[in-house]
Design a protein around this motif. Structure first.
Motif, mmCIF file in Angstrom:
data_model
loop_
_atom_site.group_PDB
_atom_site.id
_atom_site.type_symbol
_atom_site.label_atom_id
_atom_site.label_comp_id
_atom_site.label_asym_id
_atom_site.label_seq_id
_atom_site.Cartn_x
_atom_site.Cartn_y
_atom_site.Cartn_z
ATOM 1 N N ARG A 199 -2.132 15.520 1.792
ATOM 2 C CA ARG A 199 -2.983 15.823 3.333
ATOM 3 C C ARG A 199 -3.909 15.437 4.260
ATOM 4 O O ARG A 199 -4.733 16.548 4.772
ATOM 5 N N ALA A 200 -4.055 13.824 3.799
ATOM 6 C CA ALA A 200 -5.252 13.435 4.082
ATOM 7 C C ALA A 200 -4.665 12.447 5.594
ATOM 8 O O ALA A 200 -5.957 11.844 5.497
ATOM 9 N N THR A 201 -4.020 12.494 5.758
ATOM 10 C CA THR A 201 -3.000 11.517 6.815
ATOM 11 C C THR A 201 -3.052 12.313 8.205
ATOM 12 O O THR A 201 -3.568 13.472 8.110
ATOM 13 N N ILE A 202 -2.995 11.397 9.028
ATOM 14 C CA ILE A 202 -2.822 12.384 10.297
ATOM 15 C C ILE A 202 -2.095 11.366 10.396
ATOM 16 O O ILE A 202 -1.939 10.501 11.132
ATOM 17 N N GLY A 203 -1.536 12.204 11.929
ATOM 18 C CA GLY A 203 -0.365 11.784 12.883
ATOM 19 C C GLY A 203 1.119 10.256 11.404
ATOM 20 O O GLY A 203 1.100 10.692 10.881
ATOM 21 N N LYS A 204 1.599 9.460 12.639
ATOM 22 C CA LYS A 204 2.148 8.988 11.843
ATOM 23 C C LYS A 204 2.500 7.198 11.013
ATOM 24 O O LYS A 204 0.979 7.005 11.525
ATOM 25 N N LEU A 205 2.337 7.054 9.938
ATOM 26 C CA LEU A 205 2.519 6.556 9.442
ATOM 27 C C LEU A 205 3.659 5.492 8.648
ATOM 28 O O LEU A 205 4.778 5.322 8.966
ATOM 29 N N ALA A 206 3.115 4.282 8.543
ATOM 30 C CA ALA A 206 4.090 2.657 8.924
ATOM 31 C C ALA A 206 3.824 1.846 8.156
ATOM 32 O O ALA A 206 2.094 1.813 8.005
ATOM 33 N N LEU A 207 5.222 1.498 7.144
ATOM 34 C CA LEU A 207 4.336 0.040 6.371
ATOM 35 C C LEU A 207 5.705 -0.822 6.640
ATOM 36 O O LEU A 207 6.108 -1.330 6.949
ATOM 37 N N LEU A 208 4.325 -2.590 6.873
ATOM 38 C CA LEU A 208 4.797 -3.000 7.523
ATOM 39 C C LEU A 208 5.320 -4.051 6.127
ATOM 40 O O LEU A 208 4.129 -4.438 6.045
ATOM 41 N N ASP A 254 0.897 -1.649 0.085
ATOM 42 C CA ASP A 254 -0.076 -0.075 0.234
ATOM 43 C C ASP A 254 0.588 1.242 0.146
ATOM 44 O O ASP A 254 -0.073 2.670 -0.022
ATOM 45 N N GLY A 255 2.030 1.072 -0.029
ATOM 46 C CA GLY A 255 3.172 2.284 0.217
ATOM 47 C C GLY A 255 3.122 3.551 -0.840
ATOM 48 O O GLY A 255 2.639 4.298 -0.263
ATOM 49 N N PRO A 256 2.779 3.561 -1.716
ATOM 50 C CA PRO A 256 2.182 4.219 -2.933
ATOM 51 C C PRO A 256 0.847 5.155 -2.802
ATOM 52 O O PRO A 256 1.148 6.232 -2.365
ATOM 53 N N LYS A 257 0.231 3.920 -2.439
ATOM 54 C CA LYS A 257 -1.408 5.007 -1.883
ATOM 55 C C LYS A 257 -1.317 5.687 -0.574
ATOM 56 O O LYS A 257 -1.886 7.138 -0.516
ATOM 57 N N VAL A 258 -0.252 5.233 -0.081
ATOM 58 C CA VAL A 258 -0.433 5.990 1.402
ATOM 59 C C VAL A 258 0.857 7.241 1.285
ATOM 60 O O VAL A 258 0.691 8.190 2.124
ATOM 61 N N LEU A 259 1.839 6.888 0.108
ATOM 62 C CA LEU A 259 2.305 8.591 -0.032
ATOM 63 C C LEU A 259 1.780 9.670 -0.836
ATOM 64 O O LEU A 259 1.370 10.584 -0.537
ATOM 65 N N ALA A 260 0.807 8.731 -1.371
ATOM 66 C CA ALA A 260 -0.409 10.012 -1.761
ATOM 67 C C ALA A 260 -1.051 10.713 -1.235
ATOM 68 O O ALA A 260 -1.610 11.669 -1.566
ATOM 69 N N GLU A 261 -1.244 10.140 -0.469
ATOM 70 C CA GLU A 261 -2.378 10.209 0.681
ATOM 71 C C GLU A 261 -1.548 11.094 1.232
ATOM 72 O O GLU A 261 -2.420 12.584 2.215
ATOM 73 N N LEU A 262 -0.745 11.069 2.233
ATOM 74 C CA LEU A 262 0.057 12.121 2.912
ATOM 75 C C LEU A 262 0.348 13.196 2.198
ATOM 76 O O LEU A 262 0.481 14.568 2.770
ATOM 77 N N GLU A 263 0.500 13.347 0.562
ATOM 78 C CA GLU A 263 1.001 14.059 -0.299
ATOM 79 C C GLU A 263 -0.198 14.802 0.081
ATOM 80 O O GLU A 263 0.061 16.469 -0.811
#
Ligand SMILES: NC(=O)c1ccc[n+]([C@@H]2O[C@H](COP(=O)([O-])OP(=O)(O)OC[C@H]3O[C@@H](n4cnc5c(N)ncnc54)[C@H](OP(=O)(O)O)[C@@H]3O)[C@@H](O)[C@H]2O)c1
Length: 330
Positions: free
Chosen positions: A320-329, A309-318
């Motif tokens: 401004r849709a995210t809150i707090g720390k994000l992790a990839l497992l 899900d990394g690409p999607k998570v980075l797109a959301e960070l970019e």
């Protein structure tokens, strides 16, 4: 468990952004060189710098194709020559290259032990976001009890740590965040929260401070917000610590410093601070340990996603849709 020759990892294939990040299954597992350790990554931290690197806007950033990510926590599984610690089996968190992967090499000297009783995932932020927030506030921002701090991106990974620490040091916190994140920021103890997407931030800060302005501004928003940060800082003594350019470049001229914004503009990069001022960095890390021991800083609670899900998570960070720390497992 043996160390396999290849691993799953996220590879950035262009400088067009995180949509060109691909999951691969045959990345070579790196070998630790002298002074390095190999960790099996349990959790990788996602940072805004990963977005900047994917766009090629990070100074001296990697050229594609490269294995993405730089912050990870996990278990040491092999050590290189001349490593006296940490030993195999130790749980550490640190920064290096290629963190969005099952294995990663870290410089042994900079691999921090995961605090006792914390999971690896909970230790993400300990070597990036938290020291950044603390250094911006204290050695650079010079915050003291009773002062007012304006913190942009206050619901983000770095911003949340900054709000928590600024309140601990007795400062009044004026935070900015997108509207959907205000509850999070207030729950951390911020005294006021302003909309980062709309409204006149400088005018609001001046109103809340009786016209005086903020003693310290943690400026990571960039773009048009940079001007608002300068205008919101207290004349003569206000410090604007500039450590992020999320919204793009912005400039200030010598004319403006003389006639419009009589403030201290302080540039800050944690990587440069580690290299150029190791004593200050050591003091920051010592203070972080004390804040953890005192229960001011508690285990992080990142939102965790699958590696794929990394690409999607980075797109959301970019976006401004995210809150707090994000992790990839992985
Ligand atoms: N200099 C250093 O050494 C250093 C070290 C670590 C981090 N940083 C910087 O600190 C900032 C925070 O990093 P982080 O990893 O903790 O990320 P983050 O705060 O979790 O996420 C970034 C946040 O920045 C805010 N933002 C404001 N303007 C933006 C824009 N135009 N585009 C995208 N986001 C915007 C957004 O919050 P709202 O939507 O709520 O406003 C967004 O959620 C970044 O600018 C990063 O580059 C610098």
């Amino acid at each position: 468990m043996g160390i396999p020759p290849t691993m799953r990892a996220l590879r950035q294939t262009s400088l067009d952004g995180p949509q060109d990040m691909r999951l691969i299954i045959d990345a070579p597992v790196p070998s630790p060189g002298p002074g390095e350790v190999l960790i099996r990554v349990t959790a990788a931290g996602v940072n805004f710098a990963d977005v900047s690197k994917a766009h090629g806007t990070f100074l001296n950033g990697p050229r594609p194709p490269y294995l993405a990510g730089f912050e990870a926590a996990g278990e040491v599984v092999a050590v290189g020559e001349a490593v006296t610690g940490p030993r195999p089996g130790a749980r550490v968190v640190g920064v290096g290259t290629g963190a969005f992967a099952e294995y990663m090499v870290l410089p042994a000297a900079a691999a921090m032990p995961v605090p006792p009783g914390w999971t690896e995932q909970q230790a993400l932020g300990l070597v990036v976001n938290w020291p950044t927030a603390l250094a911006a506030l204290k050695p650079l921002g010079g915050v003291t009890a009773g002062q007012t701090v304006l913190i942009h991106a206050a619901a983000g990974a770095t911003g949340q740590a900054a709000v928590t620490m600024a309140r601990h040091y007795g400062a009044t916190v004026i935070a900015t965040a997108s509207p959907g994140k205000h509850e999070t920021v207030l729950a951390l103890g911020a005294d006021h929260v302003l909309d980062s997407l709309d409204g006149d931030i400088a005018a609001e800060v001046l109103r809340l401070t009786g016209g005086a302005g903020a003693d310290v501004v943690l400026e990571s928003a960039g773009g048009a917000t940079f001007e608002a940060s300068l205008a919101a800082a207290k004349r003569v003594t206000g410090r604007v610590v500039v450590y992020g350019v999320a919204g793009g470049d912005a400039s200030i001229t010598n004319w403006e410093l003389v006639y419009r914004h009589q403030v201290h503009v302080i540039g800050f990069n944690i990587g440069v601070l580690i290299q150029a001022a190791p004593q200050i960095f050591g003091e920051v890390m010592g203070e972080l340990s004390a804040l953890i021991a005192a229960g001011v800083l508690t285990p992080g609670r990142p939102t965790a996603y699958e590696l794929a899900d990394g690409p999607k998570v980075l797109a959301e960070l970019e976006s401004r849709a995210t809150i707090g720390k994000l992790a990839l497992l992985p």
